[in-house]
Design an enzyme around this catalytic site. Structure first.
Site, mmCIF file in Angstrom:
data_model
loop_
_atom_site.group_PDB
_atom_site.id
_atom_site.type_symbol
_atom_site.label_atom_id
_atom_site.label_comp_id
_atom_site.label_asym_id
_atom_site.label_seq_id
_atom_site.Cartn_x
_atom_site.Cartn_y
_atom_site.Cartn_z
ATOM 1 N N MET A 112 32.004 56.676 23.913
ATOM 2 C CA MET A 112 31.579 57.044 22.462
ATOM 3 C C MET A 112 32.761 57.381 21.217
ATOM 4 O O MET A 112 33.079 58.533 22.433
ATOM 5 C CB MET A 112 30.369 56.917 21.693
ATOM 6 C CG MET A 112 28.710 56.251 23.138
ATOM 7 S SD MET A 112 27.780 56.466 21.905
ATOM 8 C CE MET A 112 26.684 56.236 23.702
ATOM 9 N N ASP A 137 28.992 54.647 29.480
ATOM 10 C CA ASP A 137 29.336 55.059 28.054
ATOM 11 C C ASP A 137 30.608 55.453 26.786
ATOM 12 O O ASP A 137 29.739 56.662 27.314
ATOM 13 C CB ASP A 137 27.587 55.454 27.656
ATOM 14 C CG ASP A 137 26.442 54.143 27.721
ATOM 15 O OD1 ASP A 137 26.857 52.856 28.113
ATOM 16 O OD2 ASP A 137 25.693 54.622 28.830
ATOM 17 N N ASP A 159 21.011 46.230 28.553
ATOM 18 C CA ASP A 159 21.751 47.953 27.905
ATOM 19 C C ASP A 159 20.298 48.101 26.830
ATOM 20 O O ASP A 159 20.709 47.747 25.473
ATOM 21 C CB ASP A 159 22.955 47.997 27.776
ATOM 22 C CG ASP A 159 23.002 49.393 27.693
ATOM 23 O OD1 ASP A 159 22.260 50.102 27.697
ATOM 24 O OD2 ASP A 159 24.442 49.557 27.162
ATOM 25 N N SER A 173 23.367 54.471 33.752
ATOM 26 C CA SER A 173 23.511 54.875 32.993
ATOM 27 C C SER A 173 23.801 56.718 32.643
ATOM 28 O O SER A 173 22.987 57.218 32.448
ATOM 29 C CB SER A 173 23.219 54.307 31.323
ATOM 30 O OG SER A 173 23.658 55.481 30.532
ATOM 31 N N HIS A 184 31.520 50.797 29.408
ATOM 32 C CA HIS A 184 30.817 50.173 27.991
ATOM 33 C C HIS A 184 31.432 50.823 27.467
ATOM 34 O O HIS A 184 31.597 51.589 26.804
ATOM 35 C CB HIS A 184 29.827 50.694 28.075
ATOM 36 C CG HIS A 184 28.715 49.964 26.561
ATOM 37 N ND1 HIS A 184 27.160 50.008 26.398
ATOM 38 C CD2 HIS A 184 29.107 48.913 25.887
ATOM 39 C CE1 HIS A 184 27.092 49.630 25.403
ATOM 40 N NE2 HIS A 184 28.212 48.837 25.022
ATOM 41 N N MET A 203 22.537 44.190 23.895
ATOM 42 C CA MET A 203 22.409 45.306 23.696
ATOM 43 C C MET A 203 20.401 45.158 22.725
ATOM 44 O O MET A 203 20.486 44.278 21.703
ATOM 45 C CB MET A 203 23.346 46.207 22.337
ATOM 46 C CG MET A 203 23.963 46.641 22.653
ATOM 47 S SD MET A 203 24.388 47.792 24.274
ATOM 48 C CE MET A 203 24.009 49.377 23.159
ATOM 49 N N HIS A 246 27.241 53.052 35.336
ATOM 50 C CA HIS A 246 27.229 52.147 33.670
ATOM 51 C C HIS A 246 27.348 53.488 33.345
ATOM 52 O O HIS A 246 26.866 55.130 32.756
ATOM 53 C CB HIS A 246 26.064 52.348 32.974
ATOM 54 C CG HIS A 246 26.162 51.964 31.541
ATOM 55 N ND1 HIS A 246 26.880 50.047 31.431
ATOM 56 C CD2 HIS A 246 25.868 51.807 30.902
ATOM 57 C CE1 HIS A 246 26.633 49.893 29.583
ATOM 58 N NE2 HIS A 246 26.191 51.046 29.878
ATOM 59 N N MET A 273 32.155 51.544 23.456
ATOM 60 C CA MET A 273 31.743 51.028 22.516
ATOM 61 C C MET A 273 33.467 52.388 21.315
ATOM 62 O O MET A 273 32.895 53.444 20.450
ATOM 63 C CB MET A 273 29.838 52.392 22.296
ATOM 64 C CG MET A 273 29.752 52.126 22.752
ATOM 65 S SD MET A 273 27.745 52.246 22.873
ATOM 66 C CE MET A 273 27.681 52.846 25.222
HETATM 67 C C1 DX5 Z 1 23.307 53.300 24.203
HETATM 68 C C2 DX5 Z 1 24.291 53.161 25.362
HETATM 69 C C3 DX5 Z 1 23.477 52.677 27.006
HETATM 70 C C4 DX5 Z 1 22.447 53.580 27.027
HETATM 71 C C5 DX5 Z 1 20.983 53.268 27.676
HETATM 72 O O1 DX5 Z 1 24.209 53.466 23.775
HETATM 73 O O2 DX5 Z 1 24.862 51.637 26.125
HETATM 74 O O3 DX5 Z 1 23.859 51.932 27.824
HETATM 75 O O4 DX5 Z 1 22.532 55.027 27.834
HETATM 76 O O5 DX5 Z 1 20.032 54.293 27.670
HETATM 77 P P1 DX5 Z 1 18.440 54.189 28.447
HETATM 78 O O6 DX5 Z 1 18.155 53.300 28.693
HETATM 79 O O7 DX5 Z 1 18.213 55.529 27.858
HETATM 80 O O8 DX5 Z 1 17.915 53.612 26.674
HETATM 81 ZN ZN ZN Z 2 25.861 51.426 27.724
#
Ligand code: DX5
Ligand code: ZN
Length: 213
Positions: free
Chosen positions: A38, A36, A176, A9, A67, A138, A34, A69
Site C-alpha cells: 500500500m 499487501d 480477499d 495475508s 497485491h 475484494m 499474500h 494497492m
Molecule cells: C486489505 C488487504 C487484505 C487484508 C485481509 O486491503 O488486501 O489482504 O489484509 O485482512 P483480513 O483477512 O483481516 O480482512
Molecule cells: Zn490483499
C-alpha cells in the site's frame, strides 16, 4: 468441492519476525503468502515495498502472491517481479492502461492478477479477463486488515465463475477481506482464500485447516 488454496495475508503477521511467521504458516498448511503493498495514495495506509518482497523471497518456500494497492503500478512492475513476486495483482482503478500492465507482468515471467474495489462494477474487468491468471474479488474496501466481509460482493465471485466457463478461460478466482470461519461458506466458488486477521490471531494449523475444509 475442490480443496481451496489458502494465502495468509502477512499484513496481520508479526512484522518483527516475518521469517518465523512464514515458516509457521508453511508448516500449518498455507499454500501461498499474500503480500499487501500500500502506497498511501491509492489507499490511505502505507505498508511494505520492494525490499521486503525481496527479503521474503529469500526465506519463503511458498509462492508470493503480491497485491499492489498503489497508483500507477506500471512504474514498479519490473521491480516487483525481479524481487520475486510469483503472482502480481494490480487494481483496475489504479492505471489507465491495465491491459498493457497485465501483459508486461506476464512478459516478465510472473502470473498476472487483476482486482477491483467493492464499488467498482465487474464490467470494468470483463474485457481484460483473457490477459489474467488470477482475478481477486475484494470483499472489504482495500486499505486495512480486520474489516467485515461484504456479502454483496459474493455475486462477483459467481459471475466470474460463469464467465470463466462460458469463455473457456482458466484464471483462478481469489477472495480477499474478512474471510474467516463464519464467512468462508460464502466463498464456495473461489479457488484461493486470503485471510489475515483470522489466521494470525488464531492457531495457524486450525484456522488454515478450517478454511481448506
Ligand atoms: C486489505 C488487504 C487484505 C487484508 C485481509 O486491503 O488486501 O489482504 O489484509 O485482512 P483480513 O483477512 O483481516 O480482512
Ligand atoms: Zn490483499
Amino acid at each position: 468441492m475442490a480443496t481451496k488454496l489458502v494465502a495468509p495475508s502477512i499484513l496481520s503477521a508479526d512484522f518483527a519476525n516475518l521469517e518465523k511467521e512464514l515458516k509457521a504458516i508453511a508448516a500449518a498448511g498455507a499454500d501461498w503468502v499474500h503480500v499487501d503493498v500500500m502506497d498511501g495514495h491509492f489507499v490511505p495506509n502505507i505498508t511494505i515495498g520492494i525490499p521486503v518482497v525481496r527479503a521474503l523471497k529469500k526465506v519463503s518456500s511458498l509462492p508470493l502472491d503480491v497485491h499492489l494497492m498503489i497508483e500507477k503500478p506500471e512504474r514498479y512492475i519490473e521491480d516487483f517481479v525481479k524481487a520475486g513476486s510469483d503472482y502480481l495483482t494490480i487494481h483496475v482503478e489504479a492505471t489507465d492502461k491495465p491491459r498493457e500492465v497485465l501483459r508486461k507482468i506476464r512478459s516478465l515471467g510472473a502470473r498476472a492478477g487483476l482486482t477491483l474495489r467493492p464499488g467498482t462494477p465487474i464490467e470494468e474487468i470483463l474485457p481484460l479477463l483473457d490477459e489474467v491468471d488470477l482475478v481477486l474479488v475484494m470483499t472489504v474496501e482495500p486499505g486495512f486488515g480486520g474489516q467485515s466481509f461484504l456479502h454483496d460482493q459474493v455475486e462477483k465471485i459467481k459471475q466470474l465463475k460463469v464467465v470463466r466457463m462460458q469463455k473457456n478461460l482458466n484464471y483462478l478466482i481469489e477472495v480477499d477481506g474478512g474471510v474467516n470461519d463464519k464467512t468462508v461458506n460464502a466463498c464456495c466458488d473461489a479457488d484461493v482464500l486470503v485471510a489475515g486477521s483470522y489466521i494470525f490471531n488464531g492457531d495457524y494449523t486450525k484456522t488454515i485447516g478450517l478454511l481448506k475444509s
